[in-house]
Design an enzyme around this catalytic site. Sequence first.
Site, PDB file in Angstrom:
ATOM      1  CB  SER A 124     -97.325  -8.246   8.796  1.00 12.61           C
ATOM      2  OG  SER A 124     -98.330  -7.528   8.098  1.00 12.61           O
TER       3      SER A 124
ATOM      4  CG  ASP B 122     -96.628   0.527   7.303  1.00 10.83           C
ATOM      5  OD1 ASP B 122     -97.851   0.276   7.183  1.00 10.83           O
ATOM      6  OD2 ASP B 122     -95.866  -0.171   7.999  1.00 10.83           O
TER       7      ASP B 122
ATOM      8  CG  HIS C 122     -97.723  -2.947   9.581  1.00 15.56           C
ATOM      9  ND1 HIS C 122     -97.514  -2.835   8.228  1.00 15.56           N
ATOM     10  CD2 HIS C 122     -97.918  -4.264   9.827  1.00 15.56           C
ATOM     11  CE1 HIS C 122     -97.574  -4.038   7.668  1.00 15.56           C
ATOM     12  NE2 HIS C 122     -97.835  -4.916   8.609  1.00 15.56           N
TER      13      HIS C 122
END
Length: 492
Positions: free
Chosen positions: A202, A458, A461
């Site tokens: 990802s 998060d 990312h």
Amino acid sequence: MTLASPRVSNSKTVLLFPRKVSSIAFAIGGLTSFVIFASLLLFTYPIGSSVTDYFYRTETTQNVQFHHSIDPHSSSDSPPLLTQDSDDKVLPKDSSDSNDVRLGEETKSSNVSMDEEATQDHVETECDLYHGNWFYDPMGPVYTNNSCPLLTQMQNCQGNGRPDKGYENWRWKPSQCDLPRFDAKKFLELMRGKTLAFIGDSVARNQMESMMCLLWQASVETPVNRGNRKMQRWYFRSSSVMIARMWSSWLVHQFNEPFGFATDGVTKLKLDQPDERIMEALPKFDVVVLSSGHWFAKQSVYILNDEIVGGQLWWPDKSKPAKINNVEAFGISVETILKAMAKHPNYTGLTILRTWSPDHYEGGAWNTGGSCTGKVEPLPPGKLVTNEFTEIMHAKQATGFHRAVADNKLGNRSKKLKLMDITEAFGYRHDGHPGPYRSPDPKKITKRGPDGQPPPQDCLHWCMPGPVDTWNEMVLEIIRRDLEGRQSTPSS
């Protein structure tokens, strides 16, 4: 330095002012001859080239230690990775001391001539892109969260309500040269008729979407979506450039069928076999950006030479210890995929291995209260706290790269393997993650509760626009060097 006045001497007296005309003429003639000789000498061996050779053709990479202020952890949807246990046994194949690895350099043979060595390592030694500093650029990014239709909602930090915006303005400045802003027209020109593929997890998808946002700004056309379930593909008609993305969690062969005493349902990885889907698609690509690692947190079984040698969150055989843990498995997988790509008979493209992308869960892992809430600017130089797990994963990845490059069977193909070593530089960017701003839900929690617990985070990312765009500036520079054979503009 000044030139001393010419003097004529005998055994007793130094004559400062010759009395005869002939003596004067002789002195003037001698001085003229000296000036002509010096001019010819400087023309033949210019001082400038000597200075350039000294500063740009000698190894100047410094061994800077990482200083991360986080605990071992994994991606935002994975359990924490396990560090290497002191009692674990490692196969001889991967038993070298990772601390001896000189990161960011390609292995060189000691018997290579100076000219050949300069040619082989021209890019790496003349300007190191990966050591430098972050500086604030008031010009800001080349796109906004509203100008890129491909931006994923989870990375749209401004659209998700993040109140600060300064994290978008920090740019990377290498110590030895300038890293230009991303030039979309230049990229499409260099890549005309070619395909760039991002292969990995990802975080690789995060980088691919950043590339598309950067390219969207310069194109007079809307790229055509030619993707399918197996591969995302975006085509720019005017330049015949294709941007692709393939999902490959581990980069090596995986299956779920029973194997040995490994039951059905748990993922098995053959560490010495590449992901066959990558090998099948490889001839379609001209440049590949590889990245992986965080999925080695997932439950999995490691198979080497048709023998079960270890596992992550799985090892039911209590009668003997595992030979390989997830850290060692990661390094082996990198070596496997790079060698396989370099040996592929129908792929002669450029392979760029992007190193471990550091996360910044402080005070715990993603599922144990780790947080990056409230980080609004990069950490200042020298203020990072060592994160041993990031270091060892980075070192294992670099070890796998260097072993692949050093394989004599690759020949000149090893020169098409490049290490894009971003780990240290991005250890400073704890401000660049979505944190709690990973969804547009207006009722989402963005502040710590009364008990001090942070909201869901998060911290793996990257926001877009944001630090991840710098990766693609580096990709463009590596491609330009490979195709044009020229270096970055040295810093003034």
